[in-house]
Design a protein around this motif. Structure first.
Motif, PDB file in Angstrom:
ATOM      1  N   ASP A 180     -12.078  11.954  -8.496  1.00  0.00           N
ATOM      2  CA  ASP A 180     -13.055  10.770  -8.522  1.00  0.00           C
ATOM      3  C   ASP A 180     -12.797   9.286  -8.225  1.00  0.00           C
ATOM      4  N   GLN A 181     -11.344   9.206  -7.950  1.00  0.00           N
ATOM      5  CA  GLN A 181     -10.743   8.019  -7.717  1.00  0.00           C
ATOM      6  C   GLN A 181     -11.044   7.316  -6.360  1.00  0.00           C
ATOM      7  N   PRO A 182     -11.672   6.444  -6.204  1.00  0.00           N
ATOM      8  CA  PRO A 182     -11.894   5.964  -4.884  1.00  0.00           C
ATOM      9  C   PRO A 182     -10.679   5.750  -3.865  1.00  0.00           C
ATOM     10  N   ALA A 183     -10.646   6.352  -2.685  1.00  0.00           N
ATOM     11  CA  ALA A 183      -9.539   6.097  -1.927  1.00  0.00           C
ATOM     12  C   ALA A 183      -9.912   5.803  -0.476  1.00  0.00           C
ATOM     13  N   VAL A 184      -9.023   5.040   0.220  1.00  0.00           N
ATOM     14  CA  VAL A 184      -9.208   4.427   1.604  1.00  0.00           C
ATOM     15  C   VAL A 184      -8.062   4.638   2.222  1.00  0.00           C
ATOM     16  N   LEU A 185      -8.018   5.173   3.423  1.00  0.00           N
ATOM     17  CA  LEU A 185      -6.757   5.513   4.244  1.00  0.00           C
ATOM     18  C   LEU A 185      -6.830   4.703   5.491  1.00  0.00           C
ATOM     19  N   LEU A 186      -5.821   3.913   5.916  1.00  0.00           N
ATOM     20  CA  LEU A 186      -6.156   3.094   7.181  1.00  0.00           C
ATOM     21  C   LEU A 186      -5.040   3.559   8.274  1.00  0.00           C
ATOM     22  N   SER A 187      -5.528   4.068   9.497  1.00  0.00           N
ATOM     23  CA  SER A 187      -4.326   4.483  10.359  1.00  0.00           C
ATOM     24  C   SER A 187      -3.528   3.516  10.669  1.00  0.00           C
ATOM     25  N   ARG A 188      -2.215   3.895  11.215  1.00  0.00           N
ATOM     26  CA  ARG A 188      -1.244   3.072  11.916  1.00  0.00           C
ATOM     27  C   ARG A 188      -1.730   2.125  13.022  1.00  0.00           C
ATOM     28  N   ASP A 189      -2.623   2.429  13.695  1.00  0.00           N
ATOM     29  CA  ASP A 189      -3.261   1.547  14.698  1.00  0.00           C
ATOM     30  C   ASP A 189      -4.355   0.865  14.449  1.00  0.00           C
ATOM     31  N   LEU A 190      -4.852   0.833  13.059  1.00  0.00           N
ATOM     32  CA  LEU A 190      -5.986   0.245  12.556  1.00  0.00           C
ATOM     33  C   LEU A 190      -7.124   0.590  13.289  1.00  0.00           C
ATOM     34  N   ARG A 208       0.783  -1.004   0.100  1.00  0.00           N
ATOM     35  CA  ARG A 208      -0.063  -0.094  -0.002  1.00  0.00           C
ATOM     36  C   ARG A 208       0.900   1.261  -0.129  1.00  0.00           C
ATOM     37  N   ILE A 209       0.216   2.523  -0.067  1.00  0.00           N
ATOM     38  CA  ILE A 209       1.019   3.716  -0.200  1.00  0.00           C
ATOM     39  C   ILE A 209       1.279   3.965   1.381  1.00  0.00           C
ATOM     40  N   ASP A 210       2.397   4.274   1.444  1.00  0.00           N
ATOM     41  CA  ASP A 210       3.075   4.347   2.899  1.00  0.00           C
ATOM     42  C   ASP A 210       2.467   6.072   3.390  1.00  0.00           C
ATOM     43  N   ASN A 254     -12.787   8.771   0.924  1.00  0.00           N
ATOM     44  CA  ASN A 254     -13.047   9.764   0.278  1.00  0.00           C
ATOM     45  C   ASN A 254     -14.801   9.724  -0.417  1.00  0.00           C
ATOM     46  N   SER A 255     -15.312  10.290  -0.915  1.00  0.00           N
ATOM     47  CA  SER A 255     -16.606  10.301  -1.315  1.00  0.00           C
ATOM     48  C   SER A 255     -16.950   9.118  -2.381  1.00  0.00           C
ATOM     49  N   PRO A 256     -15.996   8.792  -3.242  1.00  0.00           N
ATOM     50  CA  PRO A 256     -16.182   7.696  -4.433  1.00  0.00           C
ATOM     51  C   PRO A 256     -15.941   6.555  -3.544  1.00  0.00           C
ATOM     52  N   ALA A 257     -15.267   6.369  -2.485  1.00  0.00           N
ATOM     53  CA  ALA A 257     -15.118   5.192  -1.868  1.00  0.00           C
ATOM     54  C   ALA A 257     -16.173   4.672  -1.099  1.00  0.00           C
ATOM     55  N   PRO A 270      -1.579   4.523  -8.893  1.00  0.00           N
ATOM     56  CA  PRO A 270      -1.936   4.667 -10.294  1.00  0.00           C
ATOM     57  C   PRO A 270      -3.413   5.505 -10.504  1.00  0.00           C
ATOM     58  N   PRO A 271      -3.616   6.212 -11.334  1.00  0.00           N
ATOM     59  CA  PRO A 271      -4.646   7.035 -11.744  1.00  0.00           C
ATOM     60  C   PRO A 271      -5.470   6.204 -12.821  1.00  0.00           C
ATOM     61  N   ASP A 272      -6.030   4.926 -12.435  1.00  0.00           N
ATOM     62  CA  ASP A 272      -6.724   3.928 -13.225  1.00  0.00           C
ATOM     63  C   ASP A 272      -7.969   3.801 -12.765  1.00  0.00           C
ATOM     64  N   GLY A 273      -8.515   4.455 -11.738  1.00  0.00           N
ATOM     65  CA  GLY A 273     -10.012   4.392 -11.244  1.00  0.00           C
ATOM     66  C   GLY A 273      -9.996   3.220 -10.307  1.00  0.00           C
ATOM     67  N   GLU A 274      -9.257   2.448  -9.941  1.00  0.00           N
ATOM     68  CA  GLU A 274      -9.444   1.626  -9.046  1.00  0.00           C
ATOM     69  C   GLU A 274      -9.072   2.052  -7.618  1.00  0.00           C
ATOM     70  N   LEU A 275      -9.472   1.214  -6.578  1.00  0.00           N
ATOM     71  CA  LEU A 275      -9.438   1.751  -5.268  1.00  0.00           C
ATOM     72  C   LEU A 275      -7.964   1.874  -4.737  1.00  0.00           C
ATOM     73  N   LEU A 276      -7.642   3.282  -4.447  1.00  0.00           N
ATOM     74  CA  LEU A 276      -6.514   3.534  -3.927  1.00  0.00           C
ATOM     75  C   LEU A 276      -6.439   3.094  -2.418  1.00  0.00           C
TER      76      LEU A 276
END
Length: 497
Positions: free
Chosen positions: A139-149, A88-90, A155-158, A108-114
């Motif tokens: 418009d690309q779905p993005a989900v970010l998880l914290s270090r402590d889980l 994942r993105i660090d 984001n809105s698309p996600a 990657p800006p390909d529309g998949e989940l970031l």
């Protein structure tokens, strides 16, 4: 890098064959840190002999020199999340919500989940919000998880992808964990191989056993993965709360073998949340608030579950970070007349230290969190940090300590935990509360699941280091070269050259 980065190498897939009967001779090795030099023979999965140097090889595979230690154990990791985290993105370097959002543009800006992971927002000047991501990521779905889980930021698309409507896009605690389990991921065959590779990477650092705390049916998951190949370590399949009755119906008991290298682990229950999200349940309020944190499972729910597990032969493992949560967990064990495990125990009231030993409760701690969390703890546990991550105090009180990583919260590398426990720092700053530093022999034992010696007849789960850990400074400890790891006497890893 300070030892807490996420750029871990991805090991190529390889077949690990676990057969007993082939002899191994460890010639001229130091037996234990600062121990005597001897020849050690491994056969039939055990330490067959410890002899004076000069033993004949007699057809055995030979390893020359180094220091032989008990195999290292990660007593608490989330293996699927760790396997994914390595890809994942660090976000560990993000100093603000806006900075974290900017890092997500590296995907990657390909529309998949970031997918991004590793942020710590407890000290951020701004707060995570879906609008921040919407502006940067689009418009690309993005989900970010914290270090402590314990925090998930979408984001809105996600949110649309997940079929949810939420004012901020930020989920914590139970909601976070439920949604994390629902996230789209590659096919099982792909992620199963990633997880197996993660165990093989752990073996390169001397790990011989891991307790998998993934919030899934770990027994079913690991039984399926065996069809691909054996893991690089033993795996203890931890039982999630929702699977207790199913586990009892299956006749599972903690420690029971399931298949080659697999056993049933403990039963995980949450008492509270985490420090970074200010949901760790504490005896005192968080500064500037009326909140003492979040009690996830109150005593009237907790104690029947603990009793149900104990009577079925299943060891409870209670997640407790705040001092109030730790006290509730100890109370539950005392009222049920049982021992068990407390996972994390990051803040412990002085009056509760001796209860661990008296009740037979293991303190499953993650020393890598200590230097990571010192700044957040100084802010939110101001005036109480003398009782935070109290490893030496627990040891002096007779508690059984076991180390782990809680990967992906910290890297799945026991040497990071050992160095952090011994030094209480991972940067140029002096040790944080040095009175809580552990002696190296105590840290090595805690990292080996409590195993302190190498004796004839013991299981041959071992690690051979190139140098004696006692000869190394903190940086050297974190980077100690591993010559070989042995699982039931068979090399699960051997260094090249």
């Amino acid at each position: 890098m300070d030892g807490h980065g996420t750029d871990q190498p991805v090991c190529p897939a390889r077949e690990v064959v676990h057969e007993v009967g082939d002899a191994v001779l460890l010639r001229g090795v130091r037996v234990g840190s600062e121990g005597a030099v001897a020849d050690v023979r491994l056969a039939d999965g055990r330490i067959a002999a410890i002899e004076e140097p000069g033993a004949g090889a007699e057809g055995a595979e030979v390893f020359e020199g180094g220091t032989l230690l008990p195999g290292l154990v990660d007593g608490h990791a989330h293996l699927l999340q760790w396997a994914q985290f390595r890809r994942r993105i660090d976000l560990s370097g993000a100093a603000s919500a806006d900075a974290a959002a900017q890092l997500m543009t590296a995907g990657p800006p390909d529309g998949e989940l970031l997918l991004g992971a590793g942020f710590t927002d407890g000290l951020w000047p701004d707060s995570p919000h879906k609008s921040t991501l919407d502006v940067v990521v689009g418009d690309q779905p993005a989900v970010l998880l914290s270090r402590d889980l314990h925090t998930l930021w979408c984001n809105s698309p996600a949110l649309r992808l997940l079929g949810r409507d939420h004012p901020s896009g930020v989920f914590v605690e139970d909601e976070c964990m439920r949604i994390t389990a629902e996230l789209p991921r590659p096919a099982l065959m792909v992620t199963d191989k990633w997880v197996l590779e993660a165990t093989e990477a752990a073996a390169t650092r001397g790990v011989t056993a891991i307790s998998d705390y993934e919030f899934t049916d770990t027994v079913a998951d690991w039984t399926r993965r065996l069809e691909i190949r054996p893991p690089g370590t033993r795996v203890r399949c931890v039982l999630a709360r929702y699977l207790l009755e199913q586990a009892i119906e299956r006749g599972h008991r903690t420690g029971m073998p399931i298949a080659e290298l697999l056993t049933v682990g403990p039963y995980k229950l949450f008492v509270d949340g985490s420090l970074n999200t200010r949901t760790a349940f504490c005896l005192e309020r968080y500064p500037g608030t009326e909140s003492t944190g979040e009690l996830v499972t109150p005593p009237d729910e907790l104690e029947p579950l603990v009793h149900r597990a104990v009577t079925a032969g299943i060891t409870p493992a209670l997640h407790a970070i705040g001092d109030a949560a730790t006290r509730i967990a100890l109370d539950a064990f005392e009222r049920c007349g049982s021992g068990g495990r407390i996972e994390h125990a990051q803040l412990v009231a002085e009056a509760d230290l001796a209860r661990f030993a008296r009740l037979g409760v293991t303190a499953s701690v993650q020393p890598g969190h200590c230097p990571d969390d010192r700044d957040v703890a100084e802010r939110y546990w101001a005036g109480r940090t003398a009782h935070a991550y109290p490893y030496a105090a627990l040891h002096r009180a007779g508690a059984r300590l076991e180390f782990s990583s809680d990967a992906p919260v910290a890297p799945l590398d026991p040497w990071d935990a050992i160095a952090s426990a011994v030094t209480r720092t991972d940067d140029e700053r002096p040790p944080w509360h040095p009175e809580q530093c552990l002696p190296l022999p105590v840290a090595l034992a805690a990292a080996a699941g409590g195993r302190t010696a190498i004796r004839e007849g013991d299981p041959a789960d071992l690690v051979l280091t190139s140098v004696d850990p006692a000869e190394l400074d903190p940086r050297g400890l974190r980077e100690i070269p591993i010559r070989a790891t042995f699982l039931a006497g068979v090399p699960s890893y051997r260094a090249e050259g």
